[in-house]
Design an enzyme around this catalytic site. Sequence first.
Site, PDB file in Angstrom:
ATOM      1  CG  LEU A  21     -34.384 -32.336 -42.110  1.00 23.39           C
ATOM      2  CD1 LEU A  21     -35.602 -32.466 -41.622  1.00 23.39           C
ATOM      3  CD2 LEU A  21     -34.367 -31.437 -43.545  1.00 23.39           C
ATOM      4  CB  SER A  42     -26.147 -29.790 -44.299  1.00 22.15           C
ATOM      5  OG  SER A  42     -26.618 -29.257 -43.262  1.00 22.15           O
ATOM      6  NE  ARG A 100     -16.348 -28.811 -45.705  1.00 23.62           N
ATOM      7  CZ  ARG A 100     -16.869 -28.798 -44.692  1.00 23.62           C
ATOM      8  NH1 ARG A 100     -17.840 -29.778 -44.744  1.00 23.62           N
ATOM      9  NH2 ARG A 100     -17.107 -27.881 -43.800  1.00 23.62           N
ATOM     10  CG  HIS A 110     -18.516 -30.890 -34.853  1.00 18.53           C
ATOM     11  ND1 HIS A 110     -19.476 -31.876 -34.240  1.00 18.53           N
ATOM     12  CD2 HIS A 110     -18.678 -30.880 -36.342  1.00 18.53           C
ATOM     13  CE1 HIS A 110     -20.199 -32.174 -35.692  1.00 18.53           C
ATOM     14  NE2 HIS A 110     -19.721 -31.686 -36.604  1.00 18.53           N
ATOM     15  CE  LYS A 144     -20.464 -34.987 -39.283  1.00 20.94           C
ATOM     16  NZ  LYS A 144     -21.938 -34.146 -39.452  1.00 20.94           N
ATOM     17  NE  ARG A 170     -22.942 -30.207 -35.567  1.00 21.74           N
ATOM     18  CZ  ARG A 170     -23.357 -31.412 -35.270  1.00 21.74           C
ATOM     19  NH1 ARG A 170     -23.667 -31.919 -34.156  1.00 21.74           N
ATOM     20  NH2 ARG A 170     -23.372 -32.206 -36.524  1.00 21.74           N
TER      21      ARG A 170
END
Length: 209
Positions: free
Chosen positions: A26, A6, A171, A109, A133, A55
């Site tokens: 990106l 990222s 992670r 998230h 995700k 985001r």
Amino acid sequence: MQCVASVGDPQYIQDAVLAGADAIELRLDLFPQGCTPEQVPGLARCPLPLIITVRSRQEGGNFRGTPDDWWTRVLPWLEYAAFVDIEQQFSMLAPPIHDIGSEVIASFHSGRMLTELELGAVSARLRAYGIPKLVVRPGNPDDVITLCSFTNHAKKPIITSIIGAKYRYTRAMLPLFGSAMAFAYAGAATAEGQFPIQEMKQILTILCD
């Protein structure tokens, strides 16, 4: 499994390539104000798949705007995108992304941990418009085990990750249980607890060998 670098500034794209990333995210919400694809040398020649992400503040990013604002930010970059990350609040924009041939990463998230039942329900909603995700914040080791178990048994493809520096080892664990992507960074971290892309590649190589 893809190891994704990222980047929050286009100057680090080449660093991600040289570090051996499998794909590059990106983070347009972190890019310098007004940055356009034309200002990024060699973008069209980048040999790696690109994930375009804007985001929102609600989900840990820098973007504050409407769906129309989101579309305006993303549109100039779409011709370069293998994937486009779309949060639930912008999911109405998934059809035109699909129409141009880019895959959608349907992202969610949460600043807390979800139960396995909640993870399953969120995953089902996300899969309606893209590859799910799910990114959560574990509060204890049992939460880490729950997330790994969910990832292992979930319908594939799926991407899972965590928020925060605590339990950051998770992670690197989640790809072992079936997460399709592991996110690291090139240049400067775009999220708390990320590993540099070189370290993440080394860790995964050792674990998967």
